[in-house]
Design a protein around this motif. Sequence first.
Motif, PDB file in Angstrom:
ATOM      1  N   TYR A 153       3.810   5.681  -5.491  1.00  0.00           N
ATOM      2  CA  TYR A 153       4.003   5.198  -6.962  1.00  0.00           C
ATOM      3  C   TYR A 153       5.403   4.742  -7.078  1.00  0.00           C
ATOM      4  N   LEU A 154       5.632   3.681  -6.211  1.00  0.00           N
ATOM      5  CA  LEU A 154       6.999   3.111  -6.113  1.00  0.00           C
ATOM      6  C   LEU A 154       6.684   1.715  -6.780  1.00  0.00           C
ATOM      7  N   GLY A 155       7.624   1.294  -7.889  1.00  0.00           N
ATOM      8  CA  GLY A 155       7.458   0.120  -8.532  1.00  0.00           C
ATOM      9  C   GLY A 155       6.697   0.234  -9.882  1.00  0.00           C
ATOM     10  N   ASP A 156       6.107  -1.038 -10.621  1.00  0.00           N
ATOM     11  CA  ASP A 156       5.182  -0.990 -11.580  1.00  0.00           C
ATOM     12  C   ASP A 156       3.824  -0.840 -10.958  1.00  0.00           C
ATOM     13  N   TYR A 157       3.129   0.295 -11.113  1.00  0.00           N
ATOM     14  CA  TYR A 157       1.703   0.579 -10.501  1.00  0.00           C
ATOM     15  C   TYR A 157       0.879  -0.660 -10.633  1.00  0.00           C
ATOM     16  N   PRO A 158       0.804  -1.157 -11.912  1.00  0.00           N
ATOM     17  CA  PRO A 158      -0.249  -2.194 -11.965  1.00  0.00           C
ATOM     18  C   PRO A 158      -0.020  -3.610 -11.324  1.00  0.00           C
ATOM     19  N   THR A 159       1.360  -3.822 -11.308  1.00  0.00           N
ATOM     20  CA  THR A 159       1.834  -5.090 -10.540  1.00  0.00           C
ATOM     21  C   THR A 159       1.704  -4.878  -9.160  1.00  0.00           C
ATOM     22  N   VAL A 160       1.971  -3.790  -8.663  1.00  0.00           N
ATOM     23  CA  VAL A 160       1.969  -3.664  -7.187  1.00  0.00           C
ATOM     24  C   VAL A 160       0.488  -3.623  -6.670  1.00  0.00           C
ATOM     25  N   LEU A 161      -0.271  -3.151  -7.414  1.00  0.00           N
ATOM     26  CA  LEU A 161      -1.718  -3.135  -7.277  1.00  0.00           C
ATOM     27  C   LEU A 161      -2.311  -4.417  -7.200  1.00  0.00           C
ATOM     28  N   ARG A 162      -2.111  -5.447  -8.497  1.00  0.00           N
ATOM     29  CA  ARG A 162      -2.374  -6.546  -8.315  1.00  0.00           C
ATOM     30  C   ARG A 162      -1.957  -7.542  -6.925  1.00  0.00           C
ATOM     31  N   GLY A 215       0.946  -1.248  -0.138  1.00  0.00           N
ATOM     32  CA  GLY A 215      -0.061  -0.103   0.131  1.00  0.00           C
ATOM     33  C   GLY A 215       0.918   1.225  -0.160  1.00  0.00           C
ATOM     34  N   ALA A 216       1.886   1.249   0.833  1.00  0.00           N
ATOM     35  CA  ALA A 216       2.902   2.451   0.865  1.00  0.00           C
ATOM     36  C   ALA A 216       3.615   2.428  -0.720  1.00  0.00           C
ATOM     37  N   MET A 217       3.857   1.486  -1.280  1.00  0.00           N
ATOM     38  CA  MET A 217       4.321   1.461  -2.653  1.00  0.00           C
ATOM     39  C   MET A 217       3.366   2.218  -3.549  1.00  0.00           C
ATOM     40  N   LEU A 218       2.053   1.875  -3.220  1.00  0.00           N
ATOM     41  CA  LEU A 218       0.965   2.396  -4.319  1.00  0.00           C
ATOM     42  C   LEU A 218       0.971   3.798  -3.933  1.00  0.00           C
ATOM     43  N   VAL A 219       0.931   4.222  -2.781  1.00  0.00           N
ATOM     44  CA  VAL A 219       1.100   5.895  -2.369  1.00  0.00           C
ATOM     45  C   VAL A 219       1.951   6.592  -3.014  1.00  0.00           C
ATOM     46  N   ALA A 270     -11.652   6.445   3.155  1.00  0.00           N
ATOM     47  CA  ALA A 270     -11.822   5.363   4.214  1.00  0.00           C
ATOM     48  C   ALA A 270     -10.861   4.162   4.284  1.00  0.00           C
ATOM     49  N   HIS A 271     -10.240   3.749   2.953  1.00  0.00           N
ATOM     50  CA  HIS A 271      -9.232   2.829   2.848  1.00  0.00           C
ATOM     51  C   HIS A 271      -7.983   3.465   3.458  1.00  0.00           C
ATOM     52  N   SER A 272      -7.865   4.547   3.182  1.00  0.00           N
ATOM     53  CA  SER A 272      -6.399   5.154   3.697  1.00  0.00           C
ATOM     54  C   SER A 272      -6.559   5.451   5.285  1.00  0.00           C
ATOM     55  N   LEU A 273      -7.728   5.774   5.742  1.00  0.00           N
ATOM     56  CA  LEU A 273      -7.970   6.016   7.098  1.00  0.00           C
ATOM     57  C   LEU A 273      -7.637   4.603   7.727  1.00  0.00           C
ATOM     58  N   LEU A 274      -8.221   3.512   7.405  1.00  0.00           N
ATOM     59  CA  LEU A 274      -8.359   2.147   7.877  1.00  0.00           C
ATOM     60  C   LEU A 274      -6.715   1.969   8.041  1.00  0.00           C
ATOM     61  N   ALA A 275      -6.170   2.114   6.926  1.00  0.00           N
ATOM     62  CA  ALA A 275      -4.733   1.602   6.788  1.00  0.00           C
ATOM     63  C   ALA A 275      -3.764   2.306   7.916  1.00  0.00           C
ATOM     64  N   TYR A 276      -4.096   3.524   8.137  1.00  0.00           N
ATOM     65  CA  TYR A 276      -3.221   4.208   9.283  1.00  0.00           C
ATOM     66  C   TYR A 276      -3.858   3.628  10.574  1.00  0.00           C
ATOM     67  N   ALA A 277      -5.144   3.467  10.591  1.00  0.00           N
ATOM     68  CA  ALA A 277      -5.663   2.739  12.016  1.00  0.00           C
ATOM     69  C   ALA A 277      -4.651   1.412  12.168  1.00  0.00           C
ATOM     70  N   LEU A 278      -4.794   0.525  11.112  1.00  0.00           N
ATOM     71  CA  LEU A 278      -4.247  -0.704  11.273  1.00  0.00           C
ATOM     72  C   LEU A 278      -2.954  -0.609  11.719  1.00  0.00           C
ATOM     73  N   LEU A 279      -1.909   0.378  10.977  1.00  0.00           N
ATOM     74  CA  LEU A 279      -0.691   0.525  11.283  1.00  0.00           C
ATOM     75  C   LEU A 279      -0.408   0.964  12.462  1.00  0.00           C
ATOM     76  N   ALA A 280      -1.195   1.877  13.201  1.00  0.00           N
ATOM     77  CA  ALA A 280      -1.152   2.116  14.383  1.00  0.00           C
ATOM     78  C   ALA A 280      -1.130   0.973  15.345  1.00  0.00           C
ATOM     79  N   CYS A 281      -2.384   0.138  15.132  1.00  0.00           N
ATOM     80  CA  CYS A 281      -2.710  -1.050  16.021  1.00  0.00           C
ATOM     81  C   CYS A 281      -1.482  -1.898  15.848  1.00  0.00           C
ATOM     82  N   VAL A 282      -0.985  -1.999  14.726  1.00  0.00           N
ATOM     83  CA  VAL A 282       0.194  -3.054  14.733  1.00  0.00           C
ATOM     84  C   VAL A 282       1.483  -2.497  15.278  1.00  0.00           C
ATOM     85  N   VAL A 283       1.733  -1.196  15.319  1.00  0.00           N
ATOM     86  CA  VAL A 283       2.696  -0.491  16.154  1.00  0.00           C
ATOM     87  C   VAL A 283       2.640  -0.738  17.588  1.00  0.00           C
TER      88      VAL A 283
END
Length: 188
Positions: free
Chosen positions: A42-51, A36-40, A144-157
Amino acid sequence: MAVVQTRTGDGERFGLPAQILHWAMAALILAMLALGAMLVGYLGDYPTVLRWHEGVGLAVLLLALLRVGNRLWRSPPPAPASLGGPERIVAALSEAAMYALFLAQPVVGWALVSASGAPMLVGGFRVPAIAPTSIHLYGILRVAHSLLAYALLACVVAHVGAVLFHTLGLRDGLLARMLPARSGPKAD
């Protein structure tokens, strides 16, 4: 149905199915967050990272469903005595938040792709859409997906921090509850 658990000194271990699901999900969630961080960024081949991100997200959803089922079927071991009353409440609330995020994050991501109108292909198979194609809905789900990702990252940390505190600071065997039992040399 009773869980086969072994003593860890202060408590008992989670059963092997719970351990396998925990560590498999841990690896997949870290991979999903990295993708997800790579997608945000734009690191790597975007369509491949997205898949890859989509495939890992669906795997997380499947394992989360299995994990919830396992948790409903098998009771967890009692908390170690080193966890006081307030800490037990915080641990229970953070665990509930993580389970909710394990389920919500991939579902929102799936709906996000569906709302975009782009097909989701995982392993050569087309995944059915779960939301109508809508640019407005897509915008809401993306936030919503971005906010949930940050919440998940905070919970993992927070989770990793708490486990490290218990393992390195308190040395109360908390981590051992989620590790397979080691068989040591037997006394004669």
